[in-house]
Scaffold this motif. Sequence first.
Motif, PDB file in Angstrom:
ATOM      1  N   GLY A 395       6.755  -1.294  -5.764  1.00  0.00           N
ATOM      2  CA  GLY A 395       7.754  -2.219  -6.306  1.00  0.00           C
ATOM      3  C   GLY A 395       7.098  -3.264  -7.201  1.00  0.00           C
ATOM      4  N   GLY A 396       6.151  -2.822  -8.001  1.00  0.00           N
ATOM      5  CA  GLY A 396       5.519  -3.734  -8.953  1.00  0.00           C
ATOM      6  C   GLY A 396       4.481  -4.647  -8.329  1.00  0.00           C
ATOM      7  N   ARG A 397       4.250  -4.477  -7.016  1.00  0.00           N
ATOM      8  CA  ARG A 397       3.252  -5.364  -6.372  1.00  0.00           C
ATOM      9  C   ARG A 397       2.151  -4.539  -5.728  1.00  0.00           C
ATOM     10  NH1 ARG A 397       5.838  -9.369  -2.362  1.00  0.00           N
ATOM     11  NH2 ARG A 397       3.622  -9.855  -2.145  1.00  0.00           N
ATOM     12  N   LEU A 398       0.994  -5.114  -5.726  1.00  0.00           N
ATOM     13  CA  LEU A 398      -0.153  -4.455  -5.120  1.00  0.00           C
ATOM     14  C   LEU A 398      -0.233  -4.911  -3.665  1.00  0.00           C
ATOM     15  CD1 LEU A 398      -2.443  -2.635  -6.192  1.00  0.00           C
ATOM     16  CD2 LEU A 398      -3.787  -4.709  -6.547  1.00  0.00           C
ATOM     17  N   PRO A 399      -0.061  -3.998  -2.701  1.00  0.00           N
ATOM     18  CA  PRO A 399      -0.183  -4.448  -1.310  1.00  0.00           C
ATOM     19  C   PRO A 399      -1.625  -4.883  -1.039  1.00  0.00           C
ATOM     20  CG  PRO A 399       0.449  -2.101  -1.457  1.00  0.00           C
ATOM     21  CD  PRO A 399       0.149  -2.559  -2.828  1.00  0.00           C
ATOM     22  N   ARG A 400      -1.787  -5.963  -0.357  1.00  0.00           N
ATOM     23  CA  ARG A 400      -3.144  -6.404  -0.001  1.00  0.00           C
ATOM     24  C   ARG A 400      -3.446  -5.977   1.418  1.00  0.00           C
ATOM     25  NH1 ARG A 400      -3.352 -12.428  -0.109  1.00  0.00           N
ATOM     26  NH2 ARG A 400      -5.570 -12.120   0.298  1.00  0.00           N
ATOM     27  N   GLY A 420       1.889  -5.428   2.462  1.00  0.00           N
ATOM     28  CA  GLY A 420       2.926  -4.529   1.953  1.00  0.00           C
ATOM     29  C   GLY A 420       2.726  -3.134   2.504  1.00  0.00           C
ATOM     30  N   PHE A 421       3.690  -2.312   2.267  1.00  0.00           N
ATOM     31  CA  PHE A 421       3.693  -0.945   2.767  1.00  0.00           C
ATOM     32  C   PHE A 421       2.553  -0.133   2.142  1.00  0.00           C
ATOM     33  CE2 PHE A 421       5.167   3.443   2.602  1.00  0.00           C
ATOM     34  CZ  PHE A 421       5.511   3.635   3.920  1.00  0.00           C
ATOM     35  N   GLU A 423       1.301   3.632   1.376  1.00  0.00           N
ATOM     36  CA  GLU A 423       1.784   5.011   1.321  1.00  0.00           C
ATOM     37  C   GLU A 423       0.969   5.930   2.218  1.00  0.00           C
ATOM     38  OE1 GLU A 423       1.632   6.396  -2.613  1.00  0.00           O
ATOM     39  OE2 GLU A 423       3.316   5.131  -3.267  1.00  0.00           O
ATOM     40  N   ALA A 424       1.633   6.981   2.678  1.00  0.00           N
ATOM     41  CA  ALA A 424       0.966   7.945   3.555  1.00  0.00           C
ATOM     42  C   ALA A 424      -0.287   8.517   2.888  1.00  0.00           C
ATOM     43  CB  ALA A 424       1.929   9.076   3.920  1.00  0.00           C
ATOM     44  N   GLY A 425      -0.190   8.783   1.595  1.00  0.00           N
ATOM     45  CA  GLY A 425      -1.338   9.351   0.871  1.00  0.00           C
ATOM     46  C   GLY A 425      -2.538   8.414   0.922  1.00  0.00           C
ATOM     47  N   TYR A 426      -2.279   7.142   0.821  1.00  0.00           N
ATOM     48  CA  TYR A 426      -3.371   6.177   0.838  1.00  0.00           C
ATOM     49  C   TYR A 426      -3.936   6.018   2.255  1.00  0.00           C
ATOM     50  CZ  TYR A 426      -6.234   2.196  -0.468  1.00  0.00           C
ATOM     51  OH  TYR A 426      -7.310   1.377  -0.697  1.00  0.00           O
ATOM     52  N   ARG A 427      -3.058   6.112   3.234  1.00  0.00           N
ATOM     53  CA  ARG A 427      -3.546   6.071   4.622  1.00  0.00           C
ATOM     54  C   ARG A 427      -4.462   7.255   4.899  1.00  0.00           C
ATOM     55  NH1 ARG A 427       0.986   4.362   8.985  1.00  0.00           N
ATOM     56  NH2 ARG A 427       2.456   3.394   7.579  1.00  0.00           N
ATOM     57  N   GLY A 442     -14.412  15.793  15.903  1.00  0.00           N
ATOM     58  CA  GLY A 442     -13.881  16.229  17.188  1.00  0.00           C
ATOM     59  C   GLY A 442     -12.831  15.317  17.781  1.00  0.00           C
ATOM     60  N   SER A 443     -12.586  14.185  17.137  1.00  0.00           N
ATOM     61  CA  SER A 443     -11.598  13.261  17.700  1.00  0.00           C
ATOM     62  C   SER A 443     -10.518  12.938  16.677  1.00  0.00           C
ATOM     63  CB  SER A 443     -12.274  11.953  18.111  1.00  0.00           C
ATOM     64  OG  SER A 443     -11.296  11.021  18.547  1.00  0.00           O
ATOM     65  N   PRO A 444      -9.280  12.807  17.153  1.00  0.00           N
ATOM     66  CA  PRO A 444      -8.272  12.259  16.241  1.00  0.00           C
ATOM     67  C   PRO A 444      -8.571  10.783  15.997  1.00  0.00           C
ATOM     68  CG  PRO A 444      -7.332  12.534  18.446  1.00  0.00           C
ATOM     69  CD  PRO A 444      -8.731  13.081  18.486  1.00  0.00           C
ATOM     70  N   VAL A 445      -8.056  10.271  14.923  1.00  0.00           N
ATOM     71  CA  VAL A 445      -8.183   8.846  14.608  1.00  0.00           C
ATOM     72  C   VAL A 445      -6.787   8.385  14.250  1.00  0.00           C
ATOM     73  CG1 VAL A 445      -8.956   7.305  12.776  1.00  0.00           C
ATOM     74  CG2 VAL A 445     -10.589   8.853  13.844  1.00  0.00           C
ATOM     75  N   ARG A 446      -6.387   7.257  14.778  1.00  0.00           N
ATOM     76  CA  ARG A 446      -5.048   6.764  14.440  1.00  0.00           C
ATOM     77  C   ARG A 446      -5.161   5.482  13.652  1.00  0.00           C
ATOM     78  NH1 ARG A 446      -2.343   8.378  20.247  1.00  0.00           N
ATOM     79  NH2 ARG A 446      -1.999  10.554  19.648  1.00  0.00           N
ATOM     80  N   ILE A 447      -4.311   5.382  12.662  1.00  0.00           N
ATOM     81  CA  ILE A 447      -4.302   4.163  11.858  1.00  0.00           C
ATOM     82  C   ILE A 447      -2.882   3.642  11.841  1.00  0.00           C
ATOM     83  CG2 ILE A 447      -4.635   3.207   9.551  1.00  0.00           C
ATOM     84  CD1 ILE A 447      -6.787   5.274   9.074  1.00  0.00           C
ATOM     85  N   SER A 448      -2.706   2.428  12.318  1.00  0.00           N
ATOM     86  CA  SER A 448      -1.370   1.863  12.215  1.00  0.00           C
ATOM     87  C   SER A 448      -1.437   0.647  11.307  1.00  0.00           C
ATOM     88  CB  SER A 448      -0.787   1.541  13.583  1.00  0.00           C
ATOM     89  OG  SER A 448      -1.367   0.378  14.095  1.00  0.00           O
ATOM     90  N   VAL A 449      -0.330   0.375  10.679  1.00  0.00           N
ATOM     91  CA  VAL A 449      -0.300  -0.688   9.682  1.00  0.00           C
ATOM     92  C   VAL A 449       0.677  -1.757  10.139  1.00  0.00           C
ATOM     93  CG1 VAL A 449       0.252  -1.235   7.289  1.00  0.00           C
ATOM     94  CG2 VAL A 449      -0.881   0.927   7.845  1.00  0.00           C
ATOM     95  N   ARG A 450       0.229  -2.971  10.163  1.00  0.00           N
ATOM     96  CA  ARG A 450       1.122  -4.101  10.471  1.00  0.00           C
ATOM     97  C   ARG A 450       1.349  -4.871   9.184  1.00  0.00           C
ATOM     98  NH1 ARG A 450       0.602  -5.283  16.154  1.00  0.00           N
ATOM     99  NH2 ARG A 450       0.465  -3.204  17.031  1.00  0.00           N
ATOM    100  N   VAL A 451       2.578  -4.871   8.750  1.00  0.00           N
ATOM    101  CA  VAL A 451       2.888  -5.575   7.509  1.00  0.00           C
ATOM    102  C   VAL A 451       3.255  -7.018   7.838  1.00  0.00           C
ATOM    103  CG1 VAL A 451       4.368  -5.636   5.479  1.00  0.00           C
ATOM    104  CG2 VAL A 451       3.684  -3.438   6.459  1.00  0.00           C
ATOM    105  N   ARG A 452       2.550  -7.932   7.196  1.00  0.00           N
ATOM    106  CA  ARG A 452       2.877  -9.359   7.379  1.00  0.00           C
ATOM    107  C   ARG A 452       3.703  -9.787   6.193  1.00  0.00           C
ATOM    108  NH1 ARG A 452      -1.304 -12.961   7.008  1.00  0.00           N
ATOM    109  NH2 ARG A 452      -0.281 -14.316   8.488  1.00  0.00           N
ATOM    110  N   GLU A 453       4.796 -10.429   6.476  1.00  0.00           N
ATOM    111  CA  GLU A 453       5.647 -10.869   5.357  1.00  0.00           C
ATOM    112  C   GLU A 453       5.035 -12.076   4.696  1.00  0.00           C
ATOM    113  OE1 GLU A 453       7.760  -8.971   4.212  1.00  0.00           O
ATOM    114  OE2 GLU A 453       7.674  -7.616   5.927  1.00  0.00           O
TER     115      GLU A 453
END
Length: 453
Positions: A395-400, A420-421, A423-427, A442-453
């Motif tokens: 949306g015209g903004r660079l998520p930090r 900001g959000f 994208e799945a590709g970037y994750r 040998g291990s899964p890795v999980r990445i979760s994103v917390r968006v701060r307004e």
Amino acid sequence: TDETDWELTDLDGEFADEDVLAMPTVAVVGRPNVGKSTLVNRILGRREAVVEDIPGVTRDRISYEANWSGRRFLVQDTGGWEPDAKGLQQSVARQAEVAMQTADAILLVVDAVVGATATDEAAVKKLRRSEVPVILVANKVDDQKVESEAAALWSLGLGEPRMVSAAHGRGTGDLLDDVLAVLPETPREGTGGTGPRRVALVGKPNVGKSSLLNKLADDERSVVHDVAGTTVDPVDSLVELGGKIWKFVDTAGLRRKVSHANGTEFYASLRTKAALEASEVAIMLIDASEPITEQDLRVISMVADSGRALVLAFNKWDLVDEDRRLQLDREVDRDLVRVPWAQRVNISAHTGRAVQKLVPAMETALESWDKRISTGRLNTWLKEVVAATPPPMRGGRLPRILFATQATTRPPTFVLFTTGFLEAGYRRFLERRLREEFNFDGSPVRISVRVRE
Ligand code: GDP
Ligand code: GDP
């Protein structure tokens, strides 16, 4: 502002995830309808206190953050568990067992009005061997009338039944005082450090699970089952491999070779799920001599969802010729996209070919699964990666990306705090780079994103 300005102090007080790691866990177990959920809500003092999204907490074991007399701890609610095909008694016993492996104290809740049932006794039988403190809770003691019935629960042999009414709050304060008296200040390290590592052997029927278990046990002549007076669960097998004892979980069916008379896929998938739940690392067998099937893919999905470490064992290699090998490589590229990080070992349970390679593969996978990257190292790395390849504009903004921290191990779970959000590709890009840098083979890795307004 500078897009790669990592001001840690910026986020003071927001690292709930790291706090959570330092809190001990109280597990609430018992059969359905005894009032576990009511008790959990009473302990939390509010109904809506779900902290379900703590990374690393599986859906089956929801933890809530609680506070009593100024001490903070997690309450693990197993109330949502559905009995599986093996029946209520086994499910509750299983639940008790998982609690023994994951919690720092256990509350066994019994309905004082109903009295002790066979299911309660099945749980007690497990819990008697618990190394973590167990407190017996006699619930639904709404008034004095029920107290004498509740006293009968002494017979369970878990000591004094703490009489409470979860619904009305009667006795729950005293119960919590008792809990805090036995609860350690900090969570114990997972059982991995001390007890044998727990392995699930999974794969579709006839892929060679029993053959492999027998081969492993045979070669080492040291399989142990059903040893009276030890903490070995009779449904599990202890096998010595590479100088270490490994606990193969839920192998009773494999040893006895139960007929697949009612061997529906549904039944098989429940078994797989139970074994995964009890395990730390899975060996998934795939029949290398046949095309990979839908059934294999369903098992892979279950393994991937479980968050366990994984070794892929391509079995029946004695039947594989050059043509089949090339075809298999193509199938693997096409079908194993959910677990590209898993190591592959080509074995024959029949001849014993390469089965000894499973041990170093499991060790590597577990090392990755247990790995913790310090917040400092992680952020130094992240800063470089993001500076070189910033996330795409939204949306015209660079998520930090402000900051990252590893919230949990087993499997490694990272939380990114962003503005900001992403994208799945970037994750996926970040996960790839993270794996390159820190090696989580040998291990899964999980990445979760917390968006701060
Ligand atoms: P769970 O399946 O073990 O989580 O049990 P629930 O918390 O859902 O409770 C089962 C039923 O028992 C519900 O109808 C509750 O309202 C009731 N219940 C729970 N605690 C008490 C209690 O202390 N006294 C009475 N009389 N009923 C209770
Ligand atoms: P499970 O249902 O996964 O426990 O599979 P089993 O261990 O019962 O094996 C199913 C069939 O595959 C049996 O007839 C085994 O003898 C055969 N089998 C298992 N492993 C191998 C192997 O490595 N090579 C060959 N040729 N046959 C195998």
